[in-house]
Write an enzyme that holds these catalytic residues in place. Structure first.
Site, PDB file in Angstrom:
ATOM      1  N   THR A   1      36.503  -8.306  -3.085  1.00 61.39           N
ATOM      2  CA  THR A   1      37.111  -7.243  -3.877  1.00 61.39           C
ATOM      3  C   THR A   1      36.647  -7.478  -5.307  1.00 61.39           C
ATOM      4  O   THR A   1      36.504  -8.629  -5.741  1.00 61.39           O
ATOM      5  CB  THR A   1      38.653  -7.258  -3.825  1.00 61.39           C
ATOM      6  OG1 THR A   1      39.128  -8.486  -4.374  1.00 61.39           O
ATOM      7  CG2 THR A   1      39.147  -7.123  -2.384  1.00 61.39           C
TER       8      THR A   1
ATOM      9  N   SER B   1       5.086  -6.013  -5.290  1.00 58.35           N
ATOM     10  CA  SER B   1       4.860  -5.691  -6.699  1.00 58.35           C
ATOM     11  C   SER B   1       3.369  -5.671  -6.974  1.00 58.35           C
ATOM     12  O   SER B   1       2.595  -6.422  -6.363  1.00 58.35           O
ATOM     13  CB  SER B   1       5.544  -6.743  -7.579  1.00 58.35           C
ATOM     14  OG  SER B   1       5.065  -6.679  -8.904  1.00 58.35           O
TER      15      SER B   1
ATOM     16  N   LYS C   1       7.063 -11.051  -4.985  1.00 58.23           N
ATOM     17  CA  LYS C   1       8.134 -10.072  -4.804  1.00 58.23           C
ATOM     18  C   LYS C   1       8.147  -9.444  -3.404  1.00 58.23           C
ATOM     19  O   LYS C   1       7.104  -9.141  -2.832  1.00 58.23           O
ATOM     20  CB  LYS C   1       8.012  -8.952  -5.847  1.00 58.23           C
ATOM     21  CG  LYS C   1       8.272  -9.366  -7.274  1.00 58.23           C
ATOM     22  CD  LYS C   1       9.694  -9.849  -7.491  1.00 58.23           C
ATOM     23  CE  LYS C   1      10.706  -8.741  -7.373  1.00 58.23           C
ATOM     24  NZ  LYS C   1      10.568  -7.700  -8.417  1.00 58.23           N
TER      25      LYS C   1
ATOM     26  N   GLU D   1      16.784   1.183  -1.913  1.00 60.41           N
ATOM     27  CA  GLU D   1      16.894   1.722  -3.266  1.00 60.41           C
ATOM     28  C   GLU D   1      16.648   3.223  -3.292  1.00 60.41           C
ATOM     29  O   GLU D   1      17.325   3.967  -4.026  1.00 60.41           O
ATOM     30  CB  GLU D   1      15.905   0.998  -4.183  1.00 60.41           C
ATOM     31  CG  GLU D   1      16.288  -0.441  -4.453  1.00 60.41           C
ATOM     32  CD  GLU D   1      15.214  -1.222  -5.203  1.00 60.41           C
ATOM     33  OE1 GLU D   1      15.484  -2.377  -5.569  1.00 60.41           O
ATOM     34  OE2 GLU D   1      14.114  -0.678  -5.422  1.00 60.41           O
TER      35      GLU D   1
ATOM     36  N   TYR E   1      27.218  40.966  -1.334  1.00 60.38           N
ATOM     37  CA  TYR E   1      25.993  40.183  -1.506  1.00 60.38           C
ATOM     38  C   TYR E   1      25.450  40.360  -2.922  1.00 60.38           C
ATOM     39  O   TYR E   1      25.481  41.440  -3.493  1.00 60.38           O
ATOM     40  CB  TYR E   1      24.933  40.617  -0.488  1.00 60.38           C
ATOM     41  CG  TYR E   1      23.650  39.820  -0.612  1.00 60.38           C
ATOM     42  CD1 TYR E   1      23.524  38.580  -0.011  1.00 60.38           C
ATOM     43  CD2 TYR E   1      22.580  40.297  -1.371  1.00 60.38           C
ATOM     44  CE1 TYR E   1      22.361  37.822  -0.145  1.00 60.38           C
ATOM     45  CE2 TYR E   1      21.410  39.549  -1.511  1.00 60.38           C
ATOM     46  CZ  TYR E   1      21.315  38.318  -0.899  1.00 60.38           C
ATOM     47  OH  TYR E   1      20.169  37.581  -1.045  1.00 60.38           O
TER      48      TYR E   1
END
Length: 457
Positions: free
Chosen positions: A154, A277, A283, A290, A317
């Site tokens: 938490t 990388s 890396k 992501e 419409y």
């Protein structure tokens, strides 16, 4: 070809036509447009509004157009105003006057409202299938790691011991609700067929709206012609459901990104779902996670687009509503693309169980269990809480853990402690004893994962 040229004395400006055109994004509805037109033509013939000969020509022509679009022989004209205009123009070119009769008792307003519903019904089914595939993987992984102790968090601070399988099933519960939301949204979308609403005021022709609605898979016809053509809340509802899916995927991605980091080292993603990388050879980046996290904002933006488009337009419409398709299609496509990458990434990840257990050993995540030990000895919980807090502070001062703190140190703070304490605060026992419904006990995890699998099968 324009369907509205009779009123006008000159051609539309080329730049205006480009601005007005929707063919670039509504052409994906070609199959649904043809399906709706075939059902409409069949109904017109059944009602005696067009002849059987016209019906036969229309159906044969539309089938030919569908086949040629799908085999690549017929290319959709990018200069057409929209997919409805293109298909009707192509049909008329092939069969003559019979093609001109297809639009009898119909407007593009109810036509597009129908096409969009039919298209989104297929798209929702596809997302549902992808969510079910993700749930299968989650359940498999949850069972596999049902006894792997890790810290629960938490405030991103270590809190209490859980098992990794329990953590995974938290997301399974979220995705189950997502499934329910999507199915509910589709059910509401398909309960009322707009075909027959016309431009906004229905038609004077003796059409059979029940026939077309049932044939197209709807519960029945819409009960208000204005609502039938001006409603887009089904787009908003589906976009909202997709946005919540993306919230869940984004939260999950954030944790995967953290777990991959050197600071956590809880998991390692397969090379097939990582990138490197251009300058740093060491890396291994969680780019897929992501991107999923980043693309969530795109889907939220699509939802805001739909809400903003619809919030201020009068009935019925308005051309603003042409903006619905780019937003909802982008939301659907983005969610599908994220699920396509996310599920196999999760399925192939390597879990570093020893690092999870090591992290669980630090951070005093069994402090609540230490307090509960005293409660079971008769001490009120608030007093037990205070005693345990003092012991944690002592451990920090001495660079020890609750497991390694000597018994005499415990007794110096509270004489209710005895040797049984060390069994009570053992991390495996801590999770094994949490057998209440929804708790992280390993058998709970296995049972719940099995329930979900059975419900999906």
């Amino acid at each position: 070809m324009k369907l509205w040229t009779g009123r006008f004395s000159k051609e539309i400006d080329k730049k205006t036509n480009d601005f007005n055109s929707s063919i670039s994004f509504d052409q994906r509805m070609y199959k649904e447009d043809i399906t709706g037109s075939m059902v409409h033509a069949t109904m017109l013939a059944a009602q005696g509004i067009i002849s059987k000969k016209d019906e036969e020509q229309i159906l044969k022509g539309l089938k030919g157009i569908l086949e040629e679009i799908e085999n690549g022989k017929l290319v959709i004209d990018p200069e057409a105003e929209d997919i409805h205009t293109f298909i009707e123009g192509e049909l008329t070119k092939r069969i003559g006057d019979a093609g001109k009769r297809l639009h009898t008792s119909r407007s593009r307003n109810d036509q597009v409202a129908l096409d969009l519903r039919l298209t989104l019904a297929h798209e929702v089914n596809a997302v549902v299938t992808q969510l079910e595939e993700l749930l299968v993987v989650l359940c498999k992984q949850a069972k596999k790691y049902s006894d792997v102790v890790m810290p629960g968090y938490t405030h991103l601070q270590r809190a209490q011991p859980i098992v990794f399988g329990h953590h995974l099933l938290a997301y399974a519960e979220m995705f189950l609700r997502d499934l329910s939301r999507l199915k509910d949204a589709k059910s509401r979308m398909m309960n009322a067929c707009p075909l027959g609403s016309g431009a906004l005021a229905g038609t004077t022709y003796d059409i059979d709206r029940n026939m077309t609605a049932k044939t197209l898979g709807f519960d029945g016809p819409s009960q208000n012609s204005i609502d039938g053509v001006s409603d887009r809340d089904f787009c908003i509802e589906i976009s909202s459901a997709l946005s919540i899916i993306m919230v869940h995927l984004s939260r999950f991605s954030e944790e995967i990104i953290l777990w991959c980091s050197y600071e956590f080292q809880f998991i390692e993603l397969d090379d097939a779902f990582s990138t490197g990388s251009s300058i740093m050879p060491q890396k291994k980046n969680p780019d897929i996670a992501e991107l999923v996290r980043g693309k969530s904002g795109r889907v939220f933006g699509d939802l805001m687009t739909l809400l903003t488009v619809m919030k201020g337009i009068p009935l019925a419409y308005n051309k603003d509503m042409q903006e619905d398709k780019e937003a909802i299609f982008d939301a659907v496509d983005t969610a599908k693309m994220c699920l396509t990458a996310f599920t196999p990434m999760l399925d192939t990840m390597k879990v570093k169980t020893e690092n999870m257990r090591k992290a669980a050993a630090g951070g005093f995540i069994n402090a609540t269990d230490c307090a509960d030990f005293l409660v079971n000895k008769g001490l009120p919980f608030r007093d037990a809480y205070k005693v345990t807090g003092e012991l944690v502070a002592l451990c920090i001062e001495k660079n020890l853990t609750l497991e390694t703190l000597p018994l005499e140190e415990y007794k110096a703070v509270c004489d209710l402690f005895d040797e049984d304490l060390y069994t009570a605060i053992n991390l495996e026992k801590c999770v094994n004893d949490r057998t209440c419904i929804g708790g992280p006990a390993p058998q709970n995890v296995i049972n719940r994962a099995t329930e979900i699998e059975n419900d999906l099968s």
